[in-house]
Enzyme design. Structure first.
Site, PDB file in Angstrom:
ATOM      1  N   GLU A  97       0.854  -1.187   0.000  1.00 25.07           N
ATOM      2  CA  GLU A  97       0.000   0.000   0.000  1.00 25.07           C
ATOM      3  C   GLU A  97       0.886   1.232   0.000  1.00 25.07           C
ATOM      4  O   GLU A  97       1.938   1.236   0.641  1.00 25.07           O
ATOM      5  CB  GLU A  97      -0.903   0.014   1.238  1.00 25.07           C
ATOM      6  CG  GLU A  97      -2.049  -0.971   1.131  1.00 25.07           C
ATOM      7  CD  GLU A  97      -2.534  -1.453   2.479  1.00 25.07           C
ATOM      8  OE1 GLU A  97      -2.084  -0.921   3.501  1.00 25.07           O
ATOM      9  OE2 GLU A  97      -3.345  -2.386   2.490  1.00 25.07           O
ATOM     10  N   TYR A 109       7.786   1.698  -7.614  1.00 23.37           N
ATOM     11  CA  TYR A 109       6.934   0.503  -7.670  1.00 23.37           C
ATOM     12  C   TYR A 109       6.438   0.248  -9.098  1.00 23.37           C
ATOM     13  O   TYR A 109       6.453  -0.886  -9.575  1.00 23.37           O
ATOM     14  CB  TYR A 109       5.755   0.647  -6.709  1.00 23.37           C
ATOM     15  CG  TYR A 109       6.153   0.799  -5.254  1.00 23.37           C
ATOM     16  CD1 TYR A 109       7.305   0.183  -4.753  1.00 23.37           C
ATOM     17  CD2 TYR A 109       5.383   1.538  -4.361  1.00 23.37           C
ATOM     18  CE1 TYR A 109       7.675   0.316  -3.425  1.00 23.37           C
ATOM     19  CE2 TYR A 109       5.744   1.669  -3.033  1.00 23.37           C
ATOM     20  CZ  TYR A 109       6.879   1.069  -2.567  1.00 23.37           C
ATOM     21  OH  TYR A 109       7.251   1.203  -1.256  1.00 23.37           O
TER      22      TYR A 109
HETATM   23  C1  LIG Z   1      10.765   5.434  -2.352  1.00 24.72           C
HETATM   24  C2  LIG Z   1      12.216   5.098  -2.045  1.00 24.72           C
HETATM   25  C3  LIG Z   1      12.287   3.780  -1.299  1.00 24.72           C
HETATM   26  C4  LIG Z   1      12.992   4.981  -3.376  1.00 24.72           C
HETATM   27  O1  LIG Z   1      14.299   4.499  -3.086  1.00 24.72           O
HETATM   28  P1  LIG Z   1      15.569   4.910  -3.988  1.00 24.72           P
HETATM   29  O2  LIG Z   1      16.729   4.118  -3.511  1.00 24.72           O
HETATM   30  O3  LIG Z   1      15.722   6.391  -3.985  1.00 24.72           O
HETATM   31  O4  LIG Z   1      15.093   4.427  -5.430  1.00 24.72           O
HETATM   32  P2  LIG Z   1      16.048   4.005  -6.649  1.00 24.72           P
HETATM   33  O5  LIG Z   1      17.213   4.931  -6.696  1.00 24.72           O
HETATM   34  O6  LIG Z   1      16.331   2.548  -6.553  1.00 24.72           O
HETATM   35  O7  LIG Z   1      15.104   4.291  -7.901  1.00 24.72           O
HETATM   36  C5  LIG Z   1      14.494   3.247  -8.627  1.00 24.72           C
HETATM   37  C6  LIG Z   1      13.459   3.848  -9.571  1.00 24.72           C
HETATM   38  O8  LIG Z   1      12.435   4.478  -8.800  1.00 24.72           O
HETATM   39  C7  LIG Z   1      12.045   5.706  -9.427  1.00 24.72           C
HETATM   40  N1  LIG Z   1      12.295   6.811  -8.478  1.00 24.72           N
HETATM   41  C8  LIG Z   1      12.954   6.722  -7.301  1.00 24.72           C
HETATM   42  N2  LIG Z   1      12.955   7.930  -6.699  1.00 24.72           N
HETATM   43  C9  LIG Z   1      12.302   8.778  -7.537  1.00 24.72           C
HETATM   44  C10 LIG Z   1      11.987  10.166  -7.480  1.00 24.72           C
HETATM   45  N3  LIG Z   1      12.337  10.921  -6.423  1.00 24.72           N
HETATM   46  N4  LIG Z   1      11.286  10.700  -8.490  1.00 24.72           N
HETATM   47  C11 LIG Z   1      10.921   9.955  -9.558  1.00 24.72           C
HETATM   48  N5  LIG Z   1      11.205   8.638  -9.675  1.00 24.72           N
HETATM   49  C12 LIG Z   1      11.885   8.069  -8.669  1.00 24.72           C
HETATM   50  C13 LIG Z   1      12.819   5.804 -10.692  1.00 24.72           C
HETATM   51  O9  LIG Z   1      11.994   5.282 -11.732  1.00 24.72           O
HETATM   52  C14 LIG Z   1      13.999   4.921 -10.475  1.00 24.72           C
HETATM   53  O10 LIG Z   1      14.432   4.278 -11.617  1.00 24.72           O
HETATM   54  P3  LIG Z   1      15.366   5.021 -12.704  1.00 24.72           P
HETATM   55  O11 LIG Z   1      16.426   5.705 -11.929  1.00 24.72           O
HETATM   56  O12 LIG Z   1      15.868   3.911 -13.545  1.00 24.72           O
HETATM   57  O13 LIG Z   1      14.477   5.942 -13.423  1.00 24.72           O
HETATM   58  C15 LIG Z   1      12.870   6.250  -1.223  1.00 24.72           C
HETATM   59  O14 LIG Z   1      12.630   7.473  -1.870  1.00 24.72           O
HETATM   60  C16 LIG Z   1      12.373   6.340   0.208  1.00 24.72           C
HETATM   61  O15 LIG Z   1      12.797   5.589   1.074  1.00 24.72           O
HETATM   62  N6  LIG Z   1      11.466   7.306   0.502  1.00 24.72           N
HETATM   63  C17 LIG Z   1      11.027   7.572   1.858  1.00 24.72           C
HETATM   64  C18 LIG Z   1      10.290   6.386   2.500  1.00 24.72           C
HETATM   65  C19 LIG Z   1       9.143   5.947   1.644  1.00 24.72           C
HETATM   66  O16 LIG Z   1       8.356   6.737   1.139  1.00 24.72           O
HETATM   67  N7  LIG Z   1       9.012   4.614   1.491  1.00 24.72           N
HETATM   68  C20 LIG Z   1       7.968   4.005   0.712  1.00 24.72           C
HETATM   69  C21 LIG Z   1       6.717   3.935   1.513  1.00 24.72           C
HETATM   70  S1  LIG Z   1       5.390   3.162   0.584  1.00 24.72           S
END
Ligand SMILES: CC(C)(COP(=O)(O)OP(=O)(O)OC[C@H]1O[C@@H](n2cnc3c(N)ncnc32)[C@H](O)[C@@H]1OP(=O)(O)O)[C@@H](O)C(=O)NCCC(=O)NCCS
Length: 140
Positions: A97, A109
């Site tokens: 979710e 996701y």
């Molecule tokens: C969401 C979260 C887990 C993403 O982790 P991350 O390590 O930054 O993600 P990645 O670097 O592996 O990115 C993978 C893909 O996600 C997408 N993505 C990640 N962050 C993004 C951003 N800020 N804006 C747009 N796309 C994004 C991209 O498509 C990316 O792929 P690409 O680089 O090939 O285009 C991180 O931002 C986070 O922990 N946020 C705070 C906690 C949270 O919200 N958790 C999820 C609760 S449901």
């Protein structure tokens, strides 16, 4: 994830989420036998996740990358690791979710193959009122 990780995990959780899990939530997850993981980069905590698998379904409950490690592919790596663990336990699909306002999480996701399968109206407390939850599913 072990008891010794909880100080930094709970601290990170409080800065990353509007409704953070408490220490007791993590303790309860351990007691329930949930699968809880931390990723450490050269000694520095970088990310963590909690999920459970029941029959052929995995449910992702918490998934976070610390700000200084975001945008470097760690979220994708973490998810791939979880999926491998899920497959080894017989899961065929993963559910989660997410808030529609969480653009980074939604993008990650969707990029990893999750599709929206439902919406729980007014599910989350939000800064102003409440916010829906998108329910998403991916094949493993
Ligand atoms: C969401 C979260 C887990 C993403 O982790 P991350 O390590 O930054 O993600 P990645 O670097 O592996 O990115 C993978 C893909 O996600 C997408 N993505 C990640 N962050 C993004 C951003 N800020 N804006 C747009 N796309 C994004 C991209 O498509 C990316 O792929 P690409 O680089 O090939 O285009 C991180 O931002 C986070 O922990 N946020 C705070 C906690 C949270 O919200 N958790 C999820 C609760 S449901």
């Amino acid at each position: 994830m072990a008891d010794a990780d909880l100080d930094w995990v709970v601290n990170a959780e409080a800065t990353l989420h509007f409704m953070p899990w408490t220490r007791q939530n993590f303790v309860d997850a351990f007691a329930a036998g949930y699968s809880a993981w931390v990723w450490v980069n050269e000694g520095t905590p970088a990310g963590y996740a909690v999920m459970f698998v029941v029959l052929d379904e995995a449910h992702l409950l918490d998934f976070s990358v610390l700000p200084s490690f975001q945008g470097q592919g760690l979220g994708r790596t973490m998810m791939q690791h979880l999926w491998q663990v899920c497959r080894e336990q017989g899961a065929l699909q993963m559910f989660l979710e997410v808030r529609p306002s969480n653009k980074a999480a939604l993008a990650l996701y969707r990029r990893m193959g999750f599709a929206e399968i439902g919406r729980r109206k007014q599910y989350y407390p939000a800064p102003e009122g409440r916010e829906d939850a998108l329910v998403m599913k991916a094949p493993l």
